[in-house]
Design a protein around this motif. Structure first.
Motif, PDB file in Angstrom:
ATOM      1  N   LEU A 108      43.592  49.273  48.776  1.00 31.13           N
ATOM      2  CA  LEU A 108      44.001  48.091  49.981  1.00 31.13           C
ATOM      3  C   LEU A 108      43.531  48.549  51.323  1.00 31.13           C
ATOM      4  N   MET A 109      42.973  47.757  52.169  1.00 34.42           N
ATOM      5  CA  MET A 109      42.565  47.859  53.525  1.00 34.42           C
ATOM      6  C   MET A 109      43.656  47.158  54.316  1.00 34.42           C
ATOM      7  N   ASP A 110      43.458  47.098  55.351  1.00 32.03           N
ATOM      8  CA  ASP A 110      44.463  46.225  56.327  1.00 32.03           C
ATOM      9  C   ASP A 110      44.904  44.993  55.992  1.00 32.03           C
ATOM     10  N   GLN A 111      43.785  44.201  55.503  1.00 30.86           N
ATOM     11  CA  GLN A 111      43.990  42.859  55.081  1.00 30.86           C
ATOM     12  C   GLN A 111      42.750  42.270  53.880  1.00 30.86           C
ATOM     13  N   HIS A 112      42.527  43.291  53.223  1.00 27.38           N
ATOM     14  CA  HIS A 112      41.709  43.037  51.928  1.00 27.38           C
ATOM     15  C   HIS A 112      42.329  43.844  50.797  1.00 27.38           C
ATOM     16  N   ALA A 113      42.265  43.301  49.639  1.00 31.42           N
ATOM     17  CA  ALA A 113      42.643  43.881  48.291  1.00 31.42           C
ATOM     18  C   ALA A 113      41.400  44.039  47.632  1.00 31.42           C
ATOM     19  N   PHE A 114      41.135  45.056  46.864  1.00 34.89           N
ATOM     20  CA  PHE A 114      39.929  45.143  45.971  1.00 34.89           C
ATOM     21  C   PHE A 114      40.401  45.081  44.612  1.00 34.89           C
ATOM     22  N   VAL A 115      40.093  44.267  43.860  1.00 33.10           N
ATOM     23  CA  VAL A 115      40.376  43.864  42.733  1.00 33.10           C
ATOM     24  C   VAL A 115      39.596  44.065  41.367  1.00 33.10           C
ATOM     25  N   ARG A 116      39.606  44.866  40.646  1.00 33.87           N
ATOM     26  CA  ARG A 116      38.733  45.227  39.641  1.00 33.87           C
ATOM     27  C   ARG A 116      39.105  44.064  38.486  1.00 33.87           C
ATOM     28  N   LEU A 117      38.059  43.363  37.840  1.00 37.00           N
ATOM     29  CA  LEU A 117      38.360  42.427  37.048  1.00 37.00           C
ATOM     30  C   LEU A 117      37.836  42.793  35.732  1.00 37.00           C
ATOM     31  N   PRO A 118      38.359  42.342  34.568  1.00 38.67           N
ATOM     32  CA  PRO A 118      38.136  42.617  33.286  1.00 38.67           C
ATOM     33  C   PRO A 118      36.573  41.816  33.048  1.00 38.67           C
ATOM     34  N   ARG A 119      36.101  42.153  31.904  1.00 40.45           N
ATOM     35  CA  ARG A 119      35.085  41.288  31.345  1.00 40.45           C
ATOM     36  C   ARG A 119      35.744  39.902  30.953  1.00 40.45           C
ATOM     37  N   GLY A 120      34.773  38.783  31.150  1.00 46.53           N
ATOM     38  CA  GLY A 120      35.375  37.461  30.867  1.00 46.53           C
ATOM     39  C   GLY A 120      36.099  36.854  31.808  1.00 46.53           C
ATOM     40  N   ALA A 121      36.206  37.293  33.018  1.00 50.68           N
ATOM     41  CA  ALA A 121      36.863  36.647  34.119  1.00 50.68           C
ATOM     42  C   ALA A 121      35.762  35.891  34.556  1.00 50.68           C
ATOM     43  N   ASP A 122      35.201  34.804  34.038  1.00 51.54           N
ATOM     44  CA  ASP A 122      33.955  33.998  34.593  1.00 51.54           C
ATOM     45  C   ASP A 122      34.643  32.812  35.144  1.00 51.54           C
ATOM     46  N   ASP A 123      35.883  32.510  34.790  1.00 53.40           N
ATOM     47  CA  ASP A 123      36.262  31.301  35.541  1.00 53.40           C
ATOM     48  C   ASP A 123      36.737  31.394  37.080  1.00 53.40           C
ATOM     49  N   LEU A 124      36.911  32.468  37.497  1.00 56.73           N
ATOM     50  CA  LEU A 124      37.416  33.002  39.045  1.00 56.73           C
ATOM     51  C   LEU A 124      36.558  32.390  39.758  1.00 56.73           C
ATOM     52  N   ARG A 125      37.352  31.572  41.060  1.00 52.72           N
ATOM     53  CA  ARG A 125      36.601  30.829  41.902  1.00 52.72           C
ATOM     54  C   ARG A 125      37.099  31.301  43.359  1.00 52.72           C
ATOM     55  N   ILE A 126      36.230  31.257  44.156  1.00 47.11           N
ATOM     56  CA  ILE A 126      36.680  31.334  45.711  1.00 47.11           C
ATOM     57  C   ILE A 126      37.851  30.504  45.823  1.00 47.11           C
ATOM     58  N   GLY A 127      38.920  30.965  46.558  1.00 42.57           N
ATOM     59  CA  GLY A 127      39.815  30.233  46.925  1.00 42.57           C
ATOM     60  C   GLY A 127      41.159  29.957  46.051  1.00 42.57           C
ATOM     61  N   ASP A 128      41.010  30.730  45.016  1.00 41.51           N
ATOM     62  CA  ASP A 128      41.800  30.846  43.850  1.00 41.51           C
ATOM     63  C   ASP A 128      43.048  31.431  44.531  1.00 41.51           C
ATOM     64  N   ILE A 129      44.316  31.269  44.026  1.00 41.95           N
ATOM     65  CA  ILE A 129      45.351  31.861  44.594  1.00 41.95           C
ATOM     66  C   ILE A 129      46.114  32.849  43.694  1.00 41.95           C
ATOM     67  N   VAL A 167      40.695  39.968  47.750  1.00 44.06           N
ATOM     68  CA  VAL A 167      41.673  39.141  48.052  1.00 44.06           C
ATOM     69  C   VAL A 167      42.228  39.314  49.391  1.00 44.06           C
ATOM     70  N   ALA A 168      42.410  38.187  50.087  1.00 49.39           N
ATOM     71  CA  ALA A 168      42.871  38.290  51.597  1.00 49.39           C
ATOM     72  C   ALA A 168      44.444  38.797  51.615  1.00 49.39           C
ATOM     73  N   LEU A 169      44.509  40.032  51.215  1.00 47.27           N
ATOM     74  CA  LEU A 169      45.890  40.595  50.986  1.00 47.27           C
ATOM     75  C   LEU A 169      45.803  42.047  51.466  1.00 47.27           C
ATOM     76  N   GLY A 170      46.521  42.657  52.263  1.00 46.52           N
ATOM     77  CA  GLY A 170      46.380  44.068  52.697  1.00 46.52           C
ATOM     78  C   GLY A 170      47.678  44.824  53.107  1.00 46.52           C
ATOM     79  N   LYS A 171      47.492  45.968  53.813  1.00 49.28           N
ATOM     80  CA  LYS A 171      48.574  46.766  53.956  1.00 49.28           C
ATOM     81  C   LYS A 171      49.262  45.925  55.014  1.00 49.28           C
ATOM     82  N   ARG A 172      48.861  44.856  55.632  1.00 49.77           N
ATOM     83  CA  ARG A 172      49.971  44.064  56.671  1.00 49.77           C
ATOM     84  C   ARG A 172      50.553  43.281  56.135  1.00 49.77           C
ATOM     85  N   ASP A 173      50.434  42.969  54.717  1.00 45.76           N
ATOM     86  CA  ASP A 173      50.992  41.683  54.166  1.00 45.76           C
ATOM     87  C   ASP A 173      52.076  42.387  52.944  1.00 45.76           C
TER      88      ASP A 173
END
Length: 405
Positions: free
Chosen positions: A349-370, A310-316
């Motif tokens: 978290l990096m400067d502008q990136h968040a690493f998000v661990r997803l559970p099984r079944g998160a198949d509906d996730l799309r690029i651009g989701d908010i 996700v486009a979110l990091g320590k700067r945000d």
């Protein structure tokens, strides 16, 4: 690596004036203040202070947002607390006339700022804890023909600033009394530096010490203003401080002033936990503070199963705890169409990136989701933004609030 100014400008360029939804038309990431929880928190804390016959001087360093200062004052706040001389100047320029600097005023340049504020009509207080500081302040303000109201700070061993003993506070009051430009206006403390086993007992003991020292100074005739202050209280233990100050004998001598700051937006971390403690101690209180600060960001990569970037990091967003995923939306969707984030976990978290661990079944996730993220310790998120969006329940932007960091 871009400079802080360039980063802030990049946030500012994408920020709307008013009108669009966070889900369409706002460059993300963006920090948002939720309108209804904000209004609730402003009224809730003012009622709390009023119920204890105390004044409220919220700590402005939390937000450094004039629009929020104005709302706090309109809700009934007595003044605004700040941490530096430059913060005091920024608040005064934006209409805050009563300023409580909950720090020692040191350095000729900072003293000059305060002298200008006093000359312009500010009702100003600062704290002292040493004879050396008292002597410097006395010389500086006497040379300008100004009076400076000071509060003796009472600290704790191993803590931050402040006199360590009653005897030190009493001797310092005697030194202040012979400085023509200084007026002892009461006593100040901060219970957030009290640590150890059984913190509730320790904080009650510290509050009792503040009261005892204040009354000792008053009996000795060393307090030099007609309406002296006794002031403490951060955002975690304000109920214990208010209880200690809420005694008839003390109120006849001193004006109690509480200084929580983080209540205005609350959080999803350390202050949510602290609020549970308040409500457990005070079963008479209802509908406690509500989180009002969130940061919205978009999923930018799904590089492998079970991982979203996700486009979110320590700067945000503040990083004393990992951000908490709260809700998810489709870009261009509606606030009432939130999607599930159960089991999501920010692991890095990096400067502008968040690493998000997803559970099984998160198949509906799309690029651009908010994704809306909750924060811990709002001070450490506010200072990353030049502007924040005030949004309604539809996530429509109602106002853009500037900060003065």
């Amino acid at each position: 690596m871009p400079t802080r100014r360039r980063r802030q400008e990049s946030h500012e360029k994408g920020m709307p004036q008013t009108g669009p939804s966070l889900l369409a038309g706002v460059s993300l990431p963006a920090a948002a203040i939720l309108e209804a929880p904000l209004a609730h928190n402003l009224a809730w804390m003012q009622r709390f202070a009023d119920s204890h016959r105390a004044r409220l001087a919220p700590h402005g360093k939390t937000t450094m947002a004039p629009a929020l200062f104005r709302r706090q004052l309109e809700a009934g706040a007595w003044g605004i607390t700040l941490a530096t001389a430059t913060q005091c100047r920024a608040a005064f320029v934006h209409g805050v006339e009563r300023l409580l600097l909950a720090n020692q005023l040191v350095g000729a340049a900072n003293m000059a700022i305060v002298a200008e504020l006093i000359e312009a009509g500010a009702d100003f207080y600062c704290v002292v804890d040493s004879e050396a500081n008292v002597a410097e302040l006395g010389r500086f303000f006497a040379a300008r023909g100004q009076d400076l109201k000071v509060l003796i700070e009472l600290g704790v061993p191993g803590g931050r600033a402040g006199c360590r003993t009653h005897e030190q506070a009493f001797e310092l009051a005697r030194v202040i009394a012979v400085e023509p430009a200084l007026r002892l206006a009461g006593i100040e403390g901060y219970e957030g530096v009290v640590h150890g086993d059984d913190p509730e007992r320790r904080i009650r003991d510290y509050a009792a010490r503040l009261v005892e020292v204040a009354q000792t100074l008053h009996r000795a005739g060393l307090v030099e203003v007609s309406e002296p202050l006794i002031t403490a209280s951060g955002s975690a233990w304000y109920d214990l401080i208010a209880e200690a100050f809420d005694t008839a004998g003390l109120r006849e001598q001193f004006t109690p002033v509480l200084r929580p700051g983080c209540y205005v937006t609350h959080d999803h971390g350390i202050y949510r936990e602290a609020q549970r403690g308040v409500l457990a101690r005070r079963v008479d209180l209802r509908k406690g503070l509500r989180p009002a600060l969130e940061v919205f960001a978009q999923v930018q990569s799904l590089p492998e199963p079970g991982l979203a970037i996700v486009a979110l990091g320590k700067r945000d967003i503040g990083t004393d705890r990992m951000p908490e995923p709260l809700r998810r939306y489709r870009e261009g969707g509606r606030a009432g169409e939130a999607l599930d984030v159960t089991g999501w976990e920010v692991t890095r978290l990096m400067d502008q990136h968040a690493f998000v661990r997803l559970p099984r079944g998160a198949d509906d996730l799309r690029i651009g989701d908010i994704v809306a993220f909750g924060t811990s310790h709002p001070c450490l998120t506010f200072d990353k933004w030049r502007r924040l969006c005030l949004v309604d329940e539809r996530l429509d932007v109602k106002e853009v609030m500037e900060t003065l960091f």
